[in-house]
Scaffold this motif. Sequence first.
Motif, PDB file in Angstrom:
ATOM      1  N   UNK A 121       0.827  -1.202   0.000  1.00 33.31           N
ATOM      2  CA  UNK A 121       0.000   0.000   0.000  1.00 33.31           C
ATOM      3  C   UNK A 121       0.863   1.255   0.000  1.00 33.31           C
ATOM      4  N   UNK A 122       1.849   1.298   0.888  1.00 32.71           N
ATOM      5  CA  UNK A 122       2.732   2.464   0.966  1.00 32.71           C
ATOM      6  C   UNK A 122       3.586   2.611  -0.294  1.00 32.71           C
ATOM      7  N   UNK A 123       3.981   1.484  -0.872  1.00 33.62           N
ATOM      8  CA  UNK A 123       4.745   1.518  -2.109  1.00 33.62           C
ATOM      9  C   UNK A 123       3.926   2.161  -3.234  1.00 33.62           C
ATOM     10  N   UNK A 124       2.663   1.748  -3.381  1.00 33.59           N
ATOM     11  CA  UNK A 124       1.801   2.334  -4.408  1.00 33.59           C
ATOM     12  C   UNK A 124       1.519   3.808  -4.120  1.00 33.59           C
ATOM     13  N   UNK A 125       1.352   4.150  -2.869  1.00 31.83           N
ATOM     14  CA  UNK A 125       1.122   5.555  -2.510  1.00 31.83           C
ATOM     15  C   UNK A 125       2.353   6.409  -2.847  1.00 31.83           C
ATOM     16  N   UNK A 126       3.536   5.896  -2.558  1.00 31.98           N
ATOM     17  CA  UNK A 126       4.741   6.671  -2.878  1.00 31.98           C
ATOM     18  C   UNK A 126       4.963   6.734  -4.392  1.00 31.98           C
ATOM     19  N   UNK A 127       4.581   5.682  -5.111  1.00 28.86           N
ATOM     20  CA  UNK A 127       4.667   5.708  -6.572  1.00 28.86           C
ATOM     21  C   UNK A 127       3.726   6.774  -7.136  1.00 28.86           C
ATOM     22  N   UNK A 128       2.491   6.803  -6.654  1.00 32.24           N
ATOM     23  CA  UNK A 128       1.529   7.820  -7.097  1.00 32.24           C
ATOM     24  C   UNK A 128       2.028   9.217  -6.745  1.00 32.24           C
ATOM     25  N   UNK A 129       2.572   9.349  -5.558  1.00 38.10           N
ATOM     26  CA  UNK A 129       3.105  10.637  -5.123  1.00 38.10           C
ATOM     27  C   UNK A 129       4.271  11.077  -6.014  1.00 38.10           C
ATOM     28  N   UNK A 130       5.122  10.130  -6.402  1.00 42.42           N
ATOM     29  CA  UNK A 130       6.258  10.484  -7.267  1.00 42.42           C
ATOM     30  C   UNK A 130       5.783  10.924  -8.649  1.00 42.42           C
ATOM     31  N   UNK A 131       4.717  10.300  -9.178  1.00 45.14           N
ATOM     32  CA  UNK A 131       4.166  10.739 -10.463  1.00 45.14           C
ATOM     33  C   UNK A 131       3.604  12.156 -10.353  1.00 45.14           C
ATOM     34  N   UNK A 132       2.931  12.448  -9.255  1.00 42.50           N
ATOM     35  CA  UNK A 132       2.417  13.805  -9.056  1.00 42.50           C
ATOM     36  C   UNK A 132       3.556  14.813  -8.949  1.00 42.50           C
TER      37      UNK A 132
END
Length: 166
Positions: A121-132
Amino acid sequence: MKVFNYGIFLNSSLTNRIERCIFCEHCSLYKWSSQMEKNPRQRRSQRNRQEIIDAAREILISQGVEGISIRAVAEKADYSPSALYRYFASKEEILSALREEGRQLNTEIQRQNIRQDVSIHDLFMSLASSYLEFSRQYPAHYQLIMNPSDDVPENFEALRKDPQFT
């Protein structure tokens, strides 16, 4: 200085040969393996090619993809349109070079923001955050990469046949 392999790509600009892109942790730069041992003529050609990419990037940022044309890039880089064809066969190759630049910028942001030792979950959240974060820092590159274009394979089978797909 520790160096490790980043990936293998097809350089379609002038030579159609496969090159290895490496990342140097010491200086945080991405370099093509073929850039490391070049003669003066090859280095000058690489600098000219980079000047063209820099001019295209300026147009991309100020006018968007629609503003990029061989003539506009040539004018911005202070080259004749015919001289650009020594370095890029088409406008699409220039756009591909800008997309690759954007992918490297995005990869660097992801490398800085994504930790491997976290939950899925945190990995996907940080991935989404990095795209933003990438879209905020480099909006023109983001638009260029995320919008469908000529260099996107038509389907999965075409992607599998692509020499860049490993």
